[in-house]
Design a protein around this motif. Structure first.
Motif, PDB file in Angstrom:
ATOM      1  N   SER A  86     -12.687 -65.796  54.700  1.00 55.51           N
ATOM      2  CA  SER A  86     -12.997 -66.971  55.609  1.00 55.51           C
ATOM      3  C   SER A  86     -14.107 -66.445  56.726  1.00 55.51           C
ATOM      4  O   SER A  86     -15.053 -67.246  56.813  1.00 55.51           O
ATOM      5  CB  SER A  86     -11.942 -67.537  56.409  1.00 55.51           C
ATOM      6  N   ALA A  87     -13.929 -65.260  57.220  1.00 55.39           N
ATOM      7  CA  ALA A  87     -14.783 -64.744  58.284  1.00 55.39           C
ATOM      8  C   ALA A  87     -16.118 -64.670  57.452  1.00 55.39           C
ATOM      9  O   ALA A  87     -17.223 -64.757  57.887  1.00 55.39           O
ATOM     10  CB  ALA A  87     -14.271 -63.332  58.819  1.00 55.39           C
ATOM     11  N   VAL A  88     -16.071 -64.009  56.264  1.00 56.97           N
ATOM     12  CA  VAL A  88     -17.281 -63.650  55.570  1.00 56.97           C
ATOM     13  C   VAL A  88     -18.092 -64.975  55.292  1.00 56.97           C
ATOM     14  O   VAL A  88     -19.650 -65.225  55.469  1.00 56.97           O
ATOM     15  CB  VAL A  88     -17.064 -62.752  54.527  1.00 56.97           C
ATOM     16  N   VAL A  89     -17.358 -65.888  54.788  1.00 58.10           N
ATOM     17  CA  VAL A  89     -18.058 -67.155  54.495  1.00 58.10           C
ATOM     18  C   VAL A  89     -18.723 -67.932  55.558  1.00 58.10           C
ATOM     19  O   VAL A  89     -19.925 -68.195  55.441  1.00 58.10           O
ATOM     20  CB  VAL A  89     -16.877 -68.126  53.712  1.00 58.10           C
ATOM     21  N   VAL A  90     -18.124 -67.940  56.624  1.00 58.55           N
ATOM     22  CA  VAL A  90     -18.639 -68.507  57.988  1.00 58.55           C
ATOM     23  C   VAL A  90     -19.752 -67.839  58.479  1.00 58.55           C
ATOM     24  O   VAL A  90     -20.873 -68.303  58.705  1.00 58.55           O
ATOM     25  CB  VAL A  90     -17.487 -68.874  59.117  1.00 58.55           C
ATOM     26  N   ALA A  91     -19.745 -66.463  58.543  1.00 58.62           N
ATOM     27  CA  ALA A  91     -20.742 -65.573  58.931  1.00 58.62           C
ATOM     28  C   ALA A  91     -22.008 -65.741  57.987  1.00 58.62           C
ATOM     29  O   ALA A  91     -23.022 -65.517  58.361  1.00 58.62           O
ATOM     30  CB  ALA A  91     -20.530 -64.105  58.889  1.00 58.62           C
ATOM     31  N   VAL A  92     -21.854 -65.763  56.605  1.00 56.43           N
ATOM     32  CA  VAL A  92     -22.792 -65.623  55.743  1.00 56.43           C
ATOM     33  C   VAL A  92     -23.588 -67.063  55.764  1.00 56.43           C
ATOM     34  O   VAL A  92     -24.674 -67.437  55.651  1.00 56.43           O
ATOM     35  CB  VAL A  92     -22.517 -65.330  54.463  1.00 56.43           C
ATOM     36  N   LEU A  93     -22.776 -68.294  55.571  1.00 52.65           N
ATOM     37  CA  LEU A  93     -23.379 -69.507  55.211  1.00 52.65           C
ATOM     38  C   LEU A  93     -23.599 -70.486  56.323  1.00 52.65           C
ATOM     39  O   LEU A  93     -24.474 -71.269  56.497  1.00 52.65           O
ATOM     40  CB  LEU A  93     -22.426 -70.545  54.411  1.00 52.65           C
ATOM     41  N   VAL A  94     -23.010 -70.263  57.816  1.00 57.00           N
ATOM     42  CA  VAL A  94     -23.429 -71.046  58.943  1.00 57.00           C
ATOM     43  C   VAL A  94     -24.411 -70.287  59.564  1.00 57.00           C
ATOM     44  O   VAL A  94     -24.060 -69.353  60.310  1.00 57.00           O
ATOM     45  CB  VAL A  94     -22.066 -71.279  59.530  1.00 57.00           C
ATOM     46  N   PRO A  95     -25.315 -70.795  59.805  1.00 50.16           N
ATOM     47  CA  PRO A  95     -26.582 -70.266  60.704  1.00 50.16           C
ATOM     48  C   PRO A  95     -26.215 -69.982  62.117  1.00 50.16           C
ATOM     49  O   PRO A  95     -25.413 -70.904  62.552  1.00 50.16           O
ATOM     50  CB  PRO A  95     -27.848 -70.949  60.461  1.00 50.16           C
TER      51      PRO A  95
END
Length: 438
Positions: free
Chosen positions: A181-190
């Motif tokens: 979850s942390a990786v997804v938000v860090a990568v996809l949410v500017p």
């Protein structure tokens, strides 16, 4: 004008789904771990109370921190902390041992940043919807559907995994979901999704406690938000008796164990997913107060009364799925009401106070259910809670601030450069009476 993009919204939805799926793994695995180690409903209730108490504290006190450090960073940080604390449970059990007090300490720490992390993702939702060119209520419906989807996916899978592998390996998987979850938000949410959101507004109070007090004052001056928090406070107390104690006890005693628990939670989650998706499509056309009351009345009391009646598993699955379908409309309505009434620069702190108020009685519900089940009997407790639930959810029909539930214009959409403009829905009178809360 740049083209609308759904990437930030997808990032929030995926990250939220994965994080909440991890939470579902813990919700299923933890009570069965405690029951296996102690055999005591009281110990299970204590664990449930300790698991929810930090959610209340984190929601109340963490909102200001989320406003300060930034919504995206807060979401990532919360998931990483949850990963470390959850992973410590099986690690300590397998090495030096895990006494009950240490388990309670880890459970407490795991929940401390969970609510601020969820609050941070909710605070980013309006701008993600704007960037995607979508109506806010539709994005809220999708966002709430992710929680229901997490229940649909996580609960049955967790039940089956606990039944086959045991509770501790499931907690290891839970820790991995928080990293993902942390990786997804860090990568996809500017980082610049919400320009200026992390900077104090002109005239805004400075200092942690002043900002916290400003959030509390705002809530106290909004009559509808006050009564809404009070109602959800009481219903969450009732729901905590079911989720943390009564349902695991019934599943363990009468239905064969963790697999049945996972199926029932999944059935409610699946019904709620369908309800959230339907509400996202048609919710803006429905009268809020009537929909709110009917949804709560169908979602809340029936599962308690069905368990008290001793229905077999297929009958309980039907009741839970129906209750979940009705519950799917509740949180999107609450979310829309908050977005219409809370200033953008105060979202995290006000949402945190609202969440803390709504969750404040959950530890008492879990603790009280453990003692009531052991000393009064599970069936008696189920009947009493179900009857009380029904009386409480009918109170919006009495009027007062509930009459103001009609829609307000949505917040301005000029904050995201290049986003497609969406027309805000017209205010709706609550006098409309068409009639159509997990």
């Amino acid at each position: 004008m740049s083209r609308p993009t759904r990437v930030p919204l997808v990032g929030l939805l995926v990250g939220h789904t994965v994080s909440l799926t991890g939470n579902m793994l813990t919700i299923i695995a933890l009570p069965f771990y405690v029951l296996a180690e102690t055999g005591s409903p009281v110990a299970t209730g204590i664990t449930g109370a300790v698991a929810t108490a930090p959610i209340v504290l984190g929601g109340a006190l963490g909102g200001v921190l989320v406003d300060r450090i930034g919504y995206r960073r807060a979401s990532v940080l919360a998931d990483l902390v949850s990963c470390l604390t959850v992973a410590a449970i099986p690690l300590l059990h397998a090495t030096v041992g895990l006494p009950f007090w240490a388990l309670l300490a880890l459970v407490f720490l795991s929940g401390l940043l969970d609510t601020p992390g969820q609050t941070a993702r909710v605070a980013l939702l309006p701008e993600a919807a704007i960037a995607a060119g979508l109506p806010t209520e539709r994005a809220i419906g999708w966002f709430e559907a992710t929680e229901r989807g997490a229940r649909l996916l996580g609960a049955p899978v967790a039940g089956l995994l606990v039944a086959t592998l045991g509770a501790l390996p499931v907690l290891v998987l839970d820790a991995a979901t928080f990293v993902l979850s942390a990786v997804v938000v860090a990568v996809l949410v500017p980082a610049n999704l919400q320009p200026g959101a992390d900077e104090p507004a002109t005239g805004d109070a400075t200092g942690y406690w002043r900002q916290f007090a400003a959030g509390v004052r705002f809530l106290l001056t909004e009559p509808l938000l006050r009564v809404l928090v009070l109602l959800v406070l009481v219903t969450n107390f009732f729901d905590a008796t079911k989720t943390n104690v009564l349902l695991p006890v019934v599943a363990h005693r009468d239905l064969g164990g963790a697999a049945a628990l996972g199926l029932l939670v999944g059935a409610m989650g699946g019904g709620a997913l369908a309800g959230s998706l339907l509400f996202s499509a048609v919710g803006h056309r429905l009268p809020r107060r009537a929909t709110f009351v009917v949804a709560f009345a169908v979602a809340g009391p029936p599962p308690f009364l069905a368990m008290a009646a001793g229905l077999p598993l297929p009958g309980l699955l039907a009741v839970f799925a129906t209750a979940g379908f009705a519950a799917g409309a509740i949180n999107p309505m609450i979310g829309a009401i908050k977005l219409e009434r809370v200033p953008v620069r105060m979202r995290a702190r006000v949402y945190g106070v609202i969440g803390a108020g709504a969750w404040a009685a959950i530890p008492l519900g879990a603790l009280g259910a453990g003692f009531a089940s052991e000393h009064l009997g599970t069936t008696t407790t189920l009947v009493a809670v179900g009857a009380g639930y029904l009386l409480v959810v009918l109170t919006p029909l009495l009027g007062g601030p509930w009459r103001t539930m009609g829609r307000l214009p949505t917040p301005t959409r000029k904050t995201v450069p290049g986003a497609r403009q969406a027309t805000a829905p017209a205010p709706q009178s609550d006098r409309e009476t068409r009639i159509i809360t997990g």
